[in-house]
Design a protein around this motif. Structure first.
Motif, PDB file in Angstrom:
ATOM      1  N   GLY A  89       0.793  -1.288  -0.006  1.00 18.02           N
ATOM      2  CA  GLY A  89      -0.061   0.016   0.051  1.00 18.02           C
ATOM      3  C   GLY A  89       0.748   1.458  -0.084  1.00 18.02           C
ATOM      4  O   GLY A  89       0.329   2.345  -0.697  1.00 18.02           O
ATOM      5  N   GLU A  90       1.934   1.362   0.860  1.00 18.54           N
ATOM      6  CA  GLU A  90       2.756   2.234   0.823  1.00 18.54           C
ATOM      7  C   GLU A  90       3.386   2.688  -0.386  1.00 18.54           C
ATOM      8  O   GLU A  90       3.528   3.700  -1.058  1.00 18.54           O
ATOM      9  N   ILE A  91       3.929   1.513  -1.284  1.00 22.20           N
ATOM     10  CA  ILE A  91       4.417   1.626  -2.559  1.00 22.20           C
ATOM     11  C   ILE A  91       3.564   2.449  -3.552  1.00 22.20           C
ATOM     12  O   ILE A  91       3.644   3.018  -4.550  1.00 22.20           O
ATOM     13  N   LEU A  92       2.368   1.846  -3.768  1.00 18.84           N
ATOM     14  CA  LEU A  92       1.324   2.148  -4.405  1.00 18.84           C
ATOM     15  C   LEU A  92       0.520   3.809  -4.237  1.00 18.84           C
ATOM     16  O   LEU A  92       0.153   4.281  -5.030  1.00 18.84           O
ATOM     17  N   ARG A  93       0.886   4.104  -2.962  1.00 13.90           N
ATOM     18  CA  ARG A  93       0.348   5.649  -2.641  1.00 13.90           C
ATOM     19  C   ARG A  93       1.594   6.471  -2.899  1.00 13.90           C
ATOM     20  O   ARG A  93       1.479   7.670  -2.670  1.00 13.90           O
ATOM     21  N   GLY A  94       2.585   5.966  -3.548  1.00 17.81           N
ATOM     22  CA  GLY A  94       3.929   6.812  -3.618  1.00 17.81           C
ATOM     23  C   GLY A  94       4.818   7.216  -2.880  1.00 17.81           C
ATOM     24  O   GLY A  94       5.479   7.864  -2.840  1.00 17.81           O
ATOM     25  N   ASP A  95       4.808   6.392  -1.593  1.00 21.41           N
ATOM     26  CA  ASP A  95       5.588   6.525  -0.559  1.00 21.41           C
ATOM     27  C   ASP A  95       7.267   5.952  -0.997  1.00 21.41           C
ATOM     28  O   ASP A  95       7.125   4.945  -1.619  1.00 21.41           O
ATOM     29  N   GLY A 414     -15.164  -6.567   4.030  1.00 21.24           N
ATOM     30  CA  GLY A 414     -14.093  -6.722   4.970  1.00 21.24           C
ATOM     31  C   GLY A 414     -13.319  -5.374   5.446  1.00 21.24           C
ATOM     32  O   GLY A 414     -12.843  -5.369   6.510  1.00 21.24           O
ATOM     33  N   LEU A 415     -13.028  -4.617   4.357  1.00 16.63           N
ATOM     34  CA  LEU A 415     -12.412  -3.595   4.432  1.00 16.63           C
ATOM     35  C   LEU A 415     -12.967  -2.725   5.645  1.00 16.63           C
ATOM     36  O   LEU A 415     -12.446  -2.022   6.656  1.00 16.63           O
ATOM     37  N   GLY A 431      -1.823   0.471   5.058  1.00 15.99           N
ATOM     38  CA  GLY A 431      -2.612  -0.761   5.443  1.00 15.99           C
ATOM     39  C   GLY A 431      -3.914  -0.834   4.504  1.00 15.99           C
ATOM     40  O   GLY A 431      -4.332  -1.980   4.229  1.00 15.99           O
ATOM     41  N   PHE A 432      -4.557   0.052   4.245  1.00 13.40           N
ATOM     42  CA  PHE A 432      -6.057   0.000   3.639  1.00 13.40           C
ATOM     43  C   PHE A 432      -5.804  -0.510   2.230  1.00 13.40           C
ATOM     44  O   PHE A 432      -6.432  -1.337   1.964  1.00 13.40           O
ATOM     45  N   VAL A 433      -4.840   0.058   1.497  1.00 14.63           N
ATOM     46  CA  VAL A 433      -4.713  -0.548  -0.220  1.00 14.63           C
ATOM     47  C   VAL A 433      -3.763  -1.979   0.268  1.00 14.63           C
ATOM     48  O   VAL A 433      -4.372  -2.867  -0.733  1.00 14.63           O
ATOM     49  N   THR A 437      -5.831  -5.073  -1.343  1.00  9.64           N
ATOM     50  CA  THR A 437      -5.495  -6.038  -2.206  1.00  9.64           C
ATOM     51  C   THR A 437      -5.305  -7.441  -1.894  1.00  9.64           C
ATOM     52  O   THR A 437      -5.910  -8.223  -2.691  1.00  9.64           O
ATOM     53  N   GLY A 438      -5.018  -7.753  -0.595  1.00  8.71           N
ATOM     54  CA  GLY A 438      -4.937  -9.003  -0.031  1.00  8.71           C
ATOM     55  C   GLY A 438      -6.588  -9.715  -0.172  1.00  8.71           C
ATOM     56  O   GLY A 438      -6.524 -11.030  -0.608  1.00  8.71           O
ATOM     57  N   LEU A 439      -7.303  -8.934   0.312  1.00  5.79           N
ATOM     58  CA  LEU A 439      -8.957  -9.340   0.292  1.00  5.79           C
ATOM     59  C   LEU A 439      -9.141  -9.670  -1.023  1.00  5.79           C
ATOM     60  O   LEU A 439     -10.255 -10.527  -1.296  1.00  5.79           O
ATOM     61  N   PHE A 440      -8.941  -8.840  -2.051  1.00  8.69           N
ATOM     62  CA  PHE A 440      -9.515  -9.124  -3.390  1.00  8.69           C
ATOM     63  C   PHE A 440      -8.803 -10.287  -4.006  1.00  8.69           C
ATOM     64  O   PHE A 440      -9.509 -11.112  -4.693  1.00  8.69           O
TER      65      PHE A 440
END
Length: 699
Positions: A89-95, A414-415, A431-433, A437-440
């Motif tokens: 999630g951190e990577i996908l949000r650009g961190d 779930g989210l 964590g949200f992303v 992703t894991g739930l999906f």
């Protein structure tokens, strides 16, 4: 069968009650870090971001910051510039979180410390001016808290935080009236702490106060004298090389100052910082994020208004559904229920053969005629008993879409549940992303099961083909869109771009985990589970559908029916959009309200679908399969229209790539939303139709 729960109002009522009383919090104590005096506190640098653009940049990619030295500090095994392990999630949000050369030691104040002197050329100065013009802010992290700019309310009674601090500022020159740009090069870091009951000290606040100080005010040690007094700012400006410009533009009376050329001229930017530790016993460690949410707390009344608005709309539609069920359908079943059509046939045959008692009451024949008229007026939907479960066109596409919708439904549920329980919270960055992703991925088993069961109900034979379409269609289209957008972001050298290794990891998650799960679910749904039972048999010859009024045409009906669910959602959308597109430095945390509105939205979608489906059946149109799916997802059209309106009237996004990202991600989000609500509408319509036709026995 398995869809009977959709018609149970008690389940929905309990869920609404639970969600409306839930408030998101984060679990205190599970990641408390206690520091002893003089113990090092790592300061991590992350990225710069802006509310006016979707492009972010890693902090160490900026030319006007101190590059990492690689030295270790405070006994840390990692040198400055070392990347910190990040979740998906951190990577996908650009961190892009890295260690830095800033030295912080618990309880040790530092009046001024020189870090380095950066030298930038003309192109870097021009880029820095653009970043300041677009309002970029910097994000640092200490003890898992983002560095904040502190504000106080107008009445000075409350204090609140905004994550990040400004890269620089701009102002008009009083001499020539031109816009001047100043870079912040001194940072006053304030760490707020309190004593822990178990011993040691815990960090309860992290504030950064940036300041611009011109290079001439710095002494031999790199620090300015009287650092906290007023100083002239350090302007991002290199005087133009007139001789070079005259050679480049011979004979021209106008020489552009911002022209890109490299003549070796540089601007020196000395970078310094101060550190102060302040004891603050007014903040508990478990409540240290509250200052970031103060502005959202002010809008709690509006959130309640959103819930009240949603309940009102849903209640009105619920009354309409209740009237349809009790006065129309139940009345038909009770008055002309079992055997009505059979009795009608027998009476007409007897009348034609003259077997009716001619001496009986005149009212008997009148009753027969009135029954016939009532059947024509009130029971148009009963005439479709032999066609209502006819396999729809393109059933091989509908089954995978419903399966993907169920996958999204389980992921979203779930989210929201984990967020309301506080497991997903602001301190769990990304964590949200990551969890989503894991739930999906793992919800692929539900996607395969529902798709396989529906495909079997439609009479399909190639279940492996259906499985492949389910596993590849929606995730594949989503991945292709993200990959194409990523190419544009890569070209901008932005940290928003997803690294190639991460893309490969996502593909492996998709192909090696989700696809096998979809296969397992499809196999069980097709081979082991029974097909959905229909209460009536389908005739071999389809019934002719009479001409429909304009408002029952597919497109018009879908657009009209989408208004009610959108009306339920649009107030809460204001907060979601503001958090996603404007206050990127903020943290959306009122998941209790969002869960309540989402639950009411699902109920509203079900109610609208029941009303629209019943109207369609009364008009003797039995092609409800696709129409119920479109009706459920039709509010996505209005949400996307709302995105367009929000872009033009609330956002100040500049640049082609940022606009492309906004509209592309908005379209993708609306497609996901439409697929989810469309599936809810489809299953509701199926449960409704199956219920009403099971109450009428016909030949």
């Amino acid at each position: 069968m398995g869809l009977r729960w959709l018609s149970c109002p008690h389940i929905w009522s309990l869920w609404i009650l639970f969600a409306s009383c839930s408030y998101a919090f984060y679990l205190p104590g599970y990641s408390v870090k206690r520091y002893n005096d003089d113990e090092s506190i790592p300061l991590l640098v992350n990225k710069i971001f802006s509310d006016h653009t979707q492009l972010q940049y890693a902090y160490f990619d900026l030319p006007f910051v101190c590059p990492p030295s690689g030295r270790t500090h405070g006994g840390s095994p990692f040198g400055a510039g070392q990347s910190v392990s990040q979740n998906l999630g951190e990577i996908l949000r650009g961190d892009r979180i890295m260690t830095s050369d800033f030295e912080l030691h618990m309880g040790k104040n530092v009046e001024c410390q020189a870090l380095c002197t950066a030298e930038v050329g003309r192109k870097d100065v021009k880029w820095g001016r653009q970043l300041i013009r677009e309002g970029y802010v910097v994000e640092w992290i200490a003890d898992n808290l983002p560095g904040a700019t502190s504000f106080v309310t107008v009445d000075r009674r409350r204090k609140y935080y905004a994550s990040g601090f400004k890269l620089g500022y701009q102002e008009f020159s009083p001499i020539d009236g031109k816009q001047r740009y100043y870079i912040n090069n001194h940072f006053t870091i304030v760490i707020r702490w309190r004593s822990a009951p178990e011993g040691g000290k815990v960090v309860v606040g992290f504030e950064v106060f940036p300041k611009s100080i011109r290079a001439q005010d710095h002494g031999a040690d790199g620090c300015p004298e009287h650092v906290h007094e007023e100083h002239e700012g350090l302007e991002l400006y290199i005087p133009p090389n007139l001789e070079h410009l005259r050679q480049k533009y011979p004979g021209s009376s106008y020489l552009p100052e911002d022209d890109d050329y490299d003549d070796g001229a540089t601007l020196k930017i000395p970078i310094t910082y101060s550190v102060y530790f302040k004891e603050d016993n007014s903040i508990e460690w478990s409540n240290r994020w509250d200052l970031y949410f103060s502005k959202q707390d002010d809008s709690s009344m509006t959130h309640w208004l959103a819930v009240l608005n949603s309940l009102t709309i849903s209640g009105v539609l619920g009354v309409a559904v209740y009237v349809i069920w009790t006065r129309t359908i139940q009345g038909d079943i009770k008055g002309r229920g079992d055997g009505t059509i059979d009795d009608r046939k027998v009476r007409k045959a007897a009348k034609a053969e003259g077997l009716l008692d001619q001496t009986s009451d005149v009212e008997r024949e009148a009753d027969i005629d009135s029954d016939d008229d009532g059947m024509d007026d009130m029971s148009g939907w009963k005439l479709l008993h032999a066609d209502v479960f006819r396999v729809p066109n393109f059933s091989g596409l509908l089954a995978p879409l419903v399966g993907s919708g169920m996958q999204l439904l389980f992921m979203t549920s779930g989210l929201l549940l984990l967020s309301c329980l506080g497991i997903l919270n602001p301190s769990y960055r990304g964590g949200f992303v990551s969890v989503g992703t894991g739930l999906f991925v793992f919800a692929g088993v539900f996607s395969g099961y529902f798709s396989g069961s529906l495909y079997k109900t439609f009479g399909g034979k190639s279940w492996r083909k259906n499985m492949l379409i389910t596993a590849l269609l929606f995730p594949g289209l989503m991945f292709c869109l993200i990959f194409i957008l990523n190419l544009f972001v890569w070209a901008q050298a932005s940290s928003t771009a997803i690294p190639f290794v991460t893309l490969i990891g996502i593909v492996l998650l998709w192909l090696l985990i989700q696809v096998p799960l979809v296969y397992a679910g499809s196999w069980y749904g097709f081979m082991r589970a029974e097909p959905w039972e229909h209460p009536t048999k389908t005739s071999s010859t389809p019934r002719r559908i009479p001409p429909q009024p304009w408002y029952l045409h597919n497109v018009q009906r879908a657009i009209i029916t989408g208004l009610a669910p959108f009306a339920v959602l649009f107030i809460e959308l204001l907060f979601v959009f503001k958090n996603l597109w404007q206050d990127k430095s903020g943290y959306y945390y009122v998941f209790g309200f969002l869960s309540a509105v989402t639950t009411i939205l699902m109920v509203t979608v079900s109610e609208v679908t029941v009303i629209a489906t019943y109207s369609q059946l009364c008009a003797e149109d039995y092609q409800w399969w696709w129409q119920s799916f479109l009706t459920g997802g039709s509010s996505a059209f209005w949400v996307f229209a709302y995105c367009i309106w929000y872009y033009y009237f609330h956002l100040h996004i500049t640049g082609f790539v940022s606009s492309l990202l906004f509209f592309s991600y908005s379209f993708l989000a609306c497609a996901v939303y439409g697929l989810l609500t469309g599936t809810v509408g489809f299953l509701t319509a199926y449960a409704f139709i199956r219920r009403i036709y099971s109450s009428v026995k016909v030949d």
